[in-house]
Write an enzyme that holds these catalytic residues in place. Sequence first.
Site, PDB file in Angstrom:
ATOM      1  N   CYS A 142       0.828  -1.208   0.000  1.00  0.00           N
ATOM      2  CA  CYS A 142       0.000   0.000   0.000  1.00  0.00           C
ATOM      3  C   CYS A 142       0.854   1.245   0.000  1.00  0.00           C
ATOM      4  CB  CYS A 142      -0.885   0.080   1.240  1.00  0.00           C
ATOM      5  SG  CYS A 142      -1.720  -1.422   1.600  1.00  0.00           S
ATOM      6  N   SER A 143       1.920   1.226   0.782  1.00  0.00           N
ATOM      7  CA  SER A 143       2.741   2.435   0.869  1.00  0.00           C
ATOM      8  C   SER A 143       3.330   2.761  -0.489  1.00  0.00           C
ATOM      9  CB  SER A 143       3.872   2.250   1.869  1.00  0.00           C
ATOM     10  OG  SER A 143       3.397   1.605   3.011  1.00  0.00           O
TER      11      SER A 143
END
Lengths: 155, 173
Positions: A44-45
């Site tokens: 996600c990052s």
Amino acid sequence: MIKRGEQAPDFELFATPDQKISLSELADRNVVLVFYPADWSPVCSDELTIFNQAHKLFDKYDATVLGISVDSRWCHMSFAKDRNYHFPLLADFHPKGAVSKLFDVYDEVEGESKRAIILIDKNKKINWTYLSPTAINPGVDGILEALEKLTNEKS
Amino acid sequence: MSSHLKNPVNETDHIQGSSNASIEIVEYGDYQCSYCGEAYPIIKRIQAKFGDQIKFVFRNFPLTEIHPYAYDAALAAEAAGLQGKFWEMHDLLFEHQNALDKHGIMKLAERLDVDIQLFEEDMQSAVLQKRIDDSLESGMLSGVNGTPSFFINGGKFNGGAQDLSDLLDESVE
């Protein structure tokens, strides 16, 4: 997942500890909803970093990017500060996953949002959707292509 | 998403290896990214092993919001490139990833024996900045989803440098 051509349901979620954002207040904007499973997790990052880096391109298409996960507003605040994100992260925290469920991108088994991108046009109709395998970072090429197409259709 | 290179390799690219190579590898990379730093020696090994079979292209993809020195490092490589030393600077930057502040970059430029005044002017060049911004944009449109991202013969490769090396070991031999 919600279908292309459907009217997007309105919603309102906390974007900061004391401020909410609703879809209806973004009346003259294309809106890109980036549903993702969890703050701090590696994929996600990376995904959000690319969306962040692409902000000039999204501006060009009058598009507002909103990240959405079930993490709380305080968690979002810390995460966004750490990664220097310039777009809001919305807390689909209470009732948990309610907005993810509205768009039918909630993973009941994991108790998290799925990894999905939804483009809503200025009339608040669903224009484009993409559901990514949870472990795969989809990048921004698909959404940028969809925005390009949307812009060309309107002009 | 099955992605491919939207902007094919062309004369504005920095290219190593034979133009007739059967395998073209394009890397979108960030000089301050540690994964790119880890990929750097692996790419060198691939180039040493496969020689003329490989054409290698490096395109800038500085993730400026998380890597404050990445953009200037990209500019430094481009500025050195104007003096014929792109790859020399590219290598030095990856070999000194922990010292990419302004002082560190100037020390690298001095080591390369480039014209320092010209180098400093070129570091401010709008043309070079546009080249980097264009590279970022072409990467995003091509499906770059993190750094490093590799494309083999135009198709996005969903793996890191070691996966790429393993694949080549299997398929070329």
